[in-house]
Design an enzyme around this catalytic site. Structure first.
Site, short mmCIF file in Angstrom:
data_model
loop_
_atom_site.label_atom_id
_atom_site.label_comp_id
_atom_site.label_asym_id
_atom_site.label_seq_id
_atom_site.Cartn_x
_atom_site.Cartn_y
_atom_site.Cartn_z
CB CYS A 1 21.33 -60.57 66.73
SG CYS A 1 20.18 -59.31 66.15
CG ASP B 1 23.92 -65.36 62.10
OD1 ASP B 1 23.94 -64.12 62.15
OD2 ASP B 1 23.20 -66.05 62.83
#
Length: 304
Positions: free
Chosen positions: A243, A14
């Site tokens: 994100c 991530d």
């Protein structure tokens, strides 16, 4: 000894997925090894997504080939569907984390599946593991629900939405369920409410929290989770990442910042703070920008 908080390191997956720099598999494997030397026991090392969509995660098989199995280490692969699960199995990952979204908007954008279809997909993976693969030493399985505290497409996400999804996943027999603030929209009070609802919906599951620091509430949300009884938190070395669908996104909460906060509060994490800070500075050089974490700039306290 204080209460132990397990920190799952997600920087190699991530953390790197939203960086402009695309690192070679050998460099990403080196990052995993450095993090393990700093104390990480569980690391989200790779993502089995199509490189057309996330080029930063290309070469997952090469990363895993450079990381032979070691006792006491768990390398996690993120998957979005059955094809990704097949790839993960072929590499010998220790754990598979299946990502599903709390909203139709994010699910359709990220995976091409509405919530009900994502749950069906997860159910198929769970059934495969239970029916055929458990006897062959299949990797453990967890599920991570994205957009629990807000969706960039559908807006607010209700407590009931989250509780219903957690309950459905728990009913499948998934033992660890993650709640992710994918776009960094949460606040500590909302964390408390949704943790309580998730625990009521899945009293026998381990709950894991994953926070992004897009709006500077990440550590406060982690604190709220710990106060609510959560013992498993995700973090990304250096605070890198974020994100791709969150406008202006910064990164995840930084592993070293979280470790520092918890240590000052008397909690145990098993991490070496100085080694984490050194790794954060190293990955900053690798991606071509200073790591955004506070500790990578200020260092720990008191000074050695």
């Amino acid at each position: 000894m204080g209460r132990f908080i397990q920190i799952v390191e997600v920087g190699p997956r991530d953390g790197l997925q939203n960086e402009k720099a695309v690192l070679e598999p050998a460099v990403r494997a080196d990052l995993v090894r450095r993090l393990e030397q700093a104390g990480a026991k569980r690391i989200e090392a790779v993502s089995f997504v199509h490189p057309r969509y996330v080029p930063q995660m290309a070469g997952a098989e090469e990363v895993m080939a450079a990381l032979p199995h070691e006792a006491g280490r768990s390398r996690i692969g993120l998957v979005l569907n059955g094809k990704g699960y097949d790839r993960a199995l072929a590499t010998g990952v220790d754990e598979v984390n299946v990502s599903v979204a709390a909203t139709d908007g994010f699910g359709l954008k990220n995976q091409g599946l509405a919530v009900k279809d994502q749950l069906a997909m997860l159910g198929e993976i769970v059934a495969r593991r239970h029916n055929a693969e458990a006897s062959e030493g299949a990797p453990s399985l967890s599920a991570m629900i994205s957009c629990v505290w807000g969706c960039p497409f559908d807006g607010e996400v209700s407590v009931d939405q989250v509780a219903d999804m957690v309950g459905a996943i728990a009913d499948m027999g998934v033992g660890e369920i993650g709640l992710a603030d994918t776009i960094g929209a949460g606040d500590p009070w909302a964390v408390t409410k949704k943790v309580e609802a998730a625990r009521a919906a899945a009293p026998n599951a381990t709950l894991r929290l994953h926070f992004h620091d897009t709006r500077n509430t990440g550590l406060a949300n982690a604190y709220a989770g710990v106060e609510a009884g959560i013992d498993v938190l995700d973090a990304s070395v250096g605070g890198i990442g974020g994100c791709p669908f969150a406008p202006g996104a910064t990164g995840n909460i930084a592993t070293e910042d979280l470790v520092y906060m918890l240590a000052r509060g008397g909690f145990e994490t098993g991490y070496d703070l100085d080694a984490l800070i050194a790794t954060a500075r190293w990955i900053g050089e690798a991606i071509g920008r200073p790591a955004p974490s506070a500790l990578s700039r200020a260092g720990g306290f008191p000074k050695a």
